[in-house]
Design an enzyme around this catalytic site. Structure first.
Site, PDB file in Angstrom:
ATOM      1  N   VAL A 160      -3.322  10.561  12.741  1.00  0.00           N
ATOM      2  CA  VAL A 160      -2.007  10.900  12.194  1.00  0.00           C
ATOM      3  C   VAL A 160      -2.101  12.164  11.345  1.00  0.00           C
ATOM      4  O   VAL A 160      -2.871  12.230  10.390  1.00  0.00           O
ATOM      5  CB  VAL A 160      -1.441   9.741  11.342  1.00  0.00           C
ATOM      6  CG1 VAL A 160      -0.034  10.080  10.858  1.00  0.00           C
ATOM      7  CG2 VAL A 160      -1.410   8.444  12.151  1.00  0.00           C
ATOM      8  N   LYS A 202      -9.380  -3.295  12.581  1.00  0.00           N
ATOM      9  CA  LYS A 202      -7.981  -3.166  12.972  1.00  0.00           C
ATOM     10  C   LYS A 202      -7.581  -4.197  14.028  1.00  0.00           C
ATOM     11  O   LYS A 202      -6.531  -4.833  13.922  1.00  0.00           O
ATOM     12  CB  LYS A 202      -7.702  -1.751  13.490  1.00  0.00           C
ATOM     13  CG  LYS A 202      -7.883  -0.655  12.463  1.00  0.00           C
ATOM     14  CD  LYS A 202      -7.060  -0.885  11.201  1.00  0.00           C
ATOM     15  CE  LYS A 202      -5.565  -0.750  11.422  1.00  0.00           C
ATOM     16  NZ  LYS A 202      -4.796  -0.831  10.162  1.00  0.00           N
ATOM     17  N   ILE A 258      -5.848  -7.125  -2.782  1.00  0.00           N
ATOM     18  CA  ILE A 258      -5.174  -7.678  -1.611  1.00  0.00           C
ATOM     19  C   ILE A 258      -5.992  -8.767  -0.925  1.00  0.00           C
ATOM     20  O   ILE A 258      -5.459  -9.497  -0.083  1.00  0.00           O
ATOM     21  CB  ILE A 258      -4.799  -6.587  -0.594  1.00  0.00           C
ATOM     22  CG1 ILE A 258      -6.038  -5.930   0.028  1.00  0.00           C
ATOM     23  CG2 ILE A 258      -3.901  -5.544  -1.229  1.00  0.00           C
ATOM     24  CD1 ILE A 258      -5.709  -4.990   1.181  1.00  0.00           C
ATOM     25  N   GLY A 318      -0.112   5.183   0.039  1.00  0.00           N
ATOM     26  CA  GLY A 318      -0.911   5.793   1.094  1.00  0.00           C
ATOM     27  C   GLY A 318      -0.149   6.846   1.872  1.00  0.00           C
ATOM     28  O   GLY A 318       1.070   6.993   1.750  1.00  0.00           O
ATOM     29  N   PHE A 319      -0.863   7.580   2.718  1.00  0.00           N
ATOM     30  CA  PHE A 319      -0.305   8.699   3.476  1.00  0.00           C
ATOM     31  C   PHE A 319       0.871   8.265   4.354  1.00  0.00           C
ATOM     32  O   PHE A 319       1.988   8.784   4.241  1.00  0.00           O
ATOM     33  CB  PHE A 319      -1.426   9.320   4.318  1.00  0.00           C
ATOM     34  CG  PHE A 319      -0.995  10.366   5.308  1.00  0.00           C
ATOM     35  CD1 PHE A 319      -0.137  11.398   4.946  1.00  0.00           C
ATOM     36  CD2 PHE A 319      -1.474  10.328   6.614  1.00  0.00           C
ATOM     37  CE1 PHE A 319       0.242  12.376   5.861  1.00  0.00           C
ATOM     38  CE2 PHE A 319      -1.100  11.295   7.541  1.00  0.00           C
ATOM     39  CZ  PHE A 319      -0.235  12.314   7.159  1.00  0.00           C
ATOM     40  N   ILE A 320       0.638   7.296   5.251  1.00  0.00           N
ATOM     41  CA  ILE A 320       1.714   6.842   6.141  1.00  0.00           C
ATOM     42  C   ILE A 320       2.738   6.032   5.373  1.00  0.00           C
ATOM     43  O   ILE A 320       3.953   6.194   5.557  1.00  0.00           O
ATOM     44  CB  ILE A 320       1.143   6.010   7.311  1.00  0.00           C
ATOM     45  CG1 ILE A 320       0.142   6.824   8.119  1.00  0.00           C
ATOM     46  CG2 ILE A 320       2.268   5.519   8.214  1.00  0.00           C
ATOM     47  CD1 ILE A 320      -0.569   6.024   9.214  1.00  0.00           C
ATOM     48  N   SER A 331      -7.693  11.152   8.510  1.00  0.00           N
ATOM     49  CA  SER A 331      -7.127  11.985   9.574  1.00  0.00           C
ATOM     50  C   SER A 331      -6.797  13.388   9.078  1.00  0.00           C
ATOM     51  O   SER A 331      -7.052  14.381   9.773  1.00  0.00           O
ATOM     52  CB  SER A 331      -5.876  11.325  10.163  1.00  0.00           C
ATOM     53  OG  SER A 331      -4.904  11.080   9.161  1.00  0.00           O
ATOM     54  N   GLY A 347       0.813  -1.216   0.000  1.00  0.00           N
ATOM     55  CA  GLY A 347       0.000   0.000   0.000  1.00  0.00           C
ATOM     56  C   GLY A 347       0.840   1.257   0.000  1.00  0.00           C
ATOM     57  O   GLY A 347       0.508   2.252   0.645  1.00  0.00           O
ATOM     58  N   ALA A 348       1.937   1.234  -0.759  1.00  0.00           N
ATOM     59  CA  ALA A 348       2.965   2.270  -0.659  1.00  0.00           C
ATOM     60  C   ALA A 348       2.502   3.662  -1.048  1.00  0.00           C
ATOM     61  O   ALA A 348       3.161   4.648  -0.715  1.00  0.00           O
ATOM     62  CB  ALA A 348       4.174   1.880  -1.519  1.00  0.00           C
TER      63      ALA A 348
END
Length: 351
Positions: A212, A182, A76, A17-19, A229, A14-15
């Site tokens: 975040v 989660k 996925i 994405g934000f984080i 977030s 998931g590269a």
């Protein structure tokens, strides 16, 4: 298992994405080689971010194609989705998981979260015997639960949300649907490791951030496309929120750069193996964020002031980062550092 040191090759799922984009950057800055995964969308196109924006950004930092590459994962939730992606890597940072509060059926969140997590672990077991460590992005959603104390640490597990989802199904609250996804995904990862003792060579670390914030480096084309977030932060810098809305206890917050650093240090630190780490800078109200913006030396046209200082009087729950501070020597960023950086990044995008 021994820690994984640079210049090892690390897969980041998931590269785009934000984080995850920040984890890729931080890995590269620490000397690792990175392979990022992206998903094809319904139009059979590859994420613009992972094809163009991230490689160009990393090249500016001196990390060329020999350091960052990408692979496309179709879905996925499919069996074997990560079978090819894991080949030849030394560690995996698994970050691909949905974060939103729009699901009608809780399985819209739980399915990808659990299947994606178990899928990547199964792929490692089959095709990547050289993987020594897996770091999974969990959440304080897997920590928080109903209890009398308002201080939480890594020994806490969320049993409340899965129970609500089991009892109410689609009628469960949006927040419990997300939180259940989660905690069930993290539980599944630890169970997989326990069930496969002796047949897998890797150890496991989980990272549990709260809300975040921080600069955006991934591709975002509109305000509507902001991750949850950052969208919440953005909405509270616009006129129209009442004093009551600005003073609602809103959980805890953390800077994305600190979250990314903990992910990277979790690879290289031998004491991280088998541990959960909360990453939190502390509780907040959005009044606190507005106060930090107005203390900063930045242009704030139309940004409301609210009731300055009132947020300090609002009690909030605490997710303790004491373990991460001790193991990694972390000093988490302050709201005076992060709120202006977040705001500037949004304005730089025209949001």
């Amino acid at each position: 298992m021994a820690p994984v040191l640079a210049p090892a090759k690390v897969l980041v799922t998931g590269a785009s994405g934000f984080i995850a984009a920040w984890v890729c950057k931080t890995l590269l800055d620490h000397g690792y080689h990175v392979v990022g995964t992206g998903e094809q969308d319904s139009y059979d196109t590859i994420s613009f971010s992972i094809r163009h924006r991230l490689p160009k950004l990393f090249e500016k930092d001196g990390h060329g194609k020999d350091k960052f590459s990408f692979v496309i994962v179709e879905d996925i939730e499919m069996n074997g989705a990560f079978d090819q992606a894991v080949i030849g890597v030394d560690a995996v940072q698994h970050m691909a998981s949905p974060f939103h509060f729009k699901a009608d059926d809780p399985q819209e969140l739980i399915g990808p979260a659990v299947s994606g997590t178990i899928g990547v672990l199964e792929s490692i077991k089959k095709n990547a015997p050289g993987v020594k460590r897996v770091v999974i992005t969990s959440s304080i959603a897997s920590i928080i639960h109903d209890k009398s104390s308002e201080i939480f640490d890594e020994t806490d597990w969320n049993v409340t949300s899965p129970n609500e989802v089991e009892q109410k199904g689609k009628g469960a609250s949006a927040i419990h649907k997300y939180r259940a996804s989660k905690v069930l995904a993290e539980r599944a990862a630890w169970k997989f490791l326990e069930d496969n003792k002796g047949s897998v060579a890797f150890d496991l670390v989980t990272v549990c951030p709260p809300m975040v914030w921080g600069p955006i480096i991934h591709d975002v084309k509109s305000v509507d496309a902001l991750n949850t977030s950052i969208a919440g932060f953005h909405a509270h810098t616009l006129p129209g929120k009442t004093e009551q809305q600005l003073l609602i206890p809103s959980g805890n917050w953390v800077d994305v750069r600190d979250v990314a650093l903990v992910h990277v240090l979790s690879l290289s630190n031998k004491d991280a193996a088998g541990e959960r780490f909360i990453t939190s800078s502390g509780p907040f109200t959005y009044q606190d964020a507005l106060d930090a913006l107005h203390r900063a030396d930045i242009s704030l046209t139309d940004v409301p002031k609210g009731t300055p200082g009132k947020g300090k009087d609002v009690p909030g729950i605490i997710y303790s980062s004491a373990k991460a501070e001790k193991v990694f020597g972390m000093k988490f960023k302050t709201i005076d550092e992060t709120a202006p950086a977040t705001f500037k990044a949004l304005k730089d995008r025209g949001f």
